[in-house]
Design a protein around this motif. Structure first.
Motif, PDB file in Angstrom:
ATOM      1  N   ILE A 141       6.823   8.670  -3.549  1.00 15.70           N
ATOM      2  CA  ILE A 141       6.052   7.509  -3.118  1.00 15.70           C
ATOM      3  C   ILE A 141       6.144   7.502  -1.597  1.00 15.70           C
ATOM      4  N   LEU A 142       5.007   7.465  -0.931  1.00 16.79           N
ATOM      5  CA  LEU A 142       4.946   7.475   0.526  1.00 16.79           C
ATOM      6  C   LEU A 142       4.444   6.116   0.997  1.00 16.79           C
ATOM      7  N   VAL A 143       5.237   5.423   1.836  1.00 14.42           N
ATOM      8  CA  VAL A 143       4.905   4.079   2.301  1.00 14.42           C
ATOM      9  C   VAL A 143       4.877   4.061   3.828  1.00 14.42           C
ATOM     10  N   ASP A 144       3.815   3.504   4.398  1.00 12.73           N
ATOM     11  CA  ASP A 144       3.705   3.338   5.847  1.00 12.73           C
ATOM     12  C   ASP A 144       4.502   2.101   6.253  1.00 12.73           C
ATOM     13  N   PRO A 167       0.845  -1.197   0.000  1.00 10.22           N
ATOM     14  CA  PRO A 167       0.000   0.000   0.000  1.00 10.22           C
ATOM     15  C   PRO A 167       0.881   1.248   0.000  1.00 10.22           C
ATOM     16  N   PHE A 168       0.546   2.220  -0.826  1.00  4.54           N
ATOM     17  CA  PHE A 168       1.343   3.438  -0.896  1.00  4.54           C
ATOM     18  C   PHE A 168       0.461   4.611  -1.310  1.00  4.54           C
ATOM     19  N   TRP A 169       0.997   5.800  -1.109  1.00  4.40           N
ATOM     20  CA  TRP A 169       0.389   7.027  -1.608  1.00  4.40           C
ATOM     21  C   TRP A 169       1.407   7.678  -2.522  1.00  4.40           C
ATOM     22  N   LYS A 170       0.945   8.333  -3.555  1.00  5.08           N
ATOM     23  CA  LYS A 170       1.843   9.106  -4.411  1.00  5.08           C
ATOM     24  C   LYS A 170       1.499  10.573  -4.189  1.00  5.08           C
ATOM     25  N   MET A 171       2.459  11.316  -3.667  1.00  2.00           N
ATOM     26  CA  MET A 171       2.263  12.714  -3.309  1.00  2.00           C
ATOM     27  C   MET A 171       3.105  13.587  -4.240  1.00  2.00           C
ATOM     28  N   HIS A 172       2.633  14.793  -4.497  1.00  3.18           N
ATOM     29  CA  HIS A 172       3.418  15.689  -5.338  1.00  3.18           C
ATOM     30  C   HIS A 172       3.265  17.123  -4.850  1.00  3.18           C
ATOM     31  N   SER A 179       8.777   8.016  -9.539  1.00  5.09           N
ATOM     32  CA  SER A 179       8.803   9.159  -8.623  1.00  5.09           C
ATOM     33  C   SER A 179      10.216   9.726  -8.549  1.00  5.09           C
ATOM     34  N   ASP A 184       7.575  14.594  -7.162  1.00 10.28           N
ATOM     35  CA  ASP A 184       6.611  13.601  -6.694  1.00 10.28           C
ATOM     36  C   ASP A 184       7.334  12.518  -5.916  1.00 10.28           C
TER      37      ASP A 184
END
Length: 82
Positions: A35-38, A23-28, A64, A33
């Motif tokens: 990739i954000l990973v918990d 699971p990840f979020w892509k932030m910019h 990214s 940009d």
């Protein structure tokens, strides 16, 4: 003898295949940009630079400018590892 994975369409060998749910979020912002990973559970393979580079690859990965991991911290709520 270990069976070699078939080459990727680009002709590069795919190497070791590690199927996993990530699971990840892509932030910019500001033209970049990430990739954000918990990774508070510590399950992300931080010691595999090829895996991290593959995620950031724009042709064959998510794509990214960088990878940010949310990790536990002893002195704050979280640690952001870049």
């Amino acid at each position: 003898m270990q069976e070699q994975a078939p080459p990727l369409p680009s002709g590069r060998p795919s190497g070791k295949v590690m199927p996993m749910a990530l699971p990840f979020w892509k932030m910019h912002g500001a033209g970049n940009d990430f990739i954000l990973v918990d990774d508070r559970t510590g399950g992300f393979p931080v010691d595999e630079p090829a895996f991290r580079a593959g995620l950031c690859d724009r042709r064959h990965g998510i794509g990214s400018d960088g990878l940010l991991l949310i990790q536990p911290s002893a002195v704050a709520d979280i640690r952001m590892r870049f």
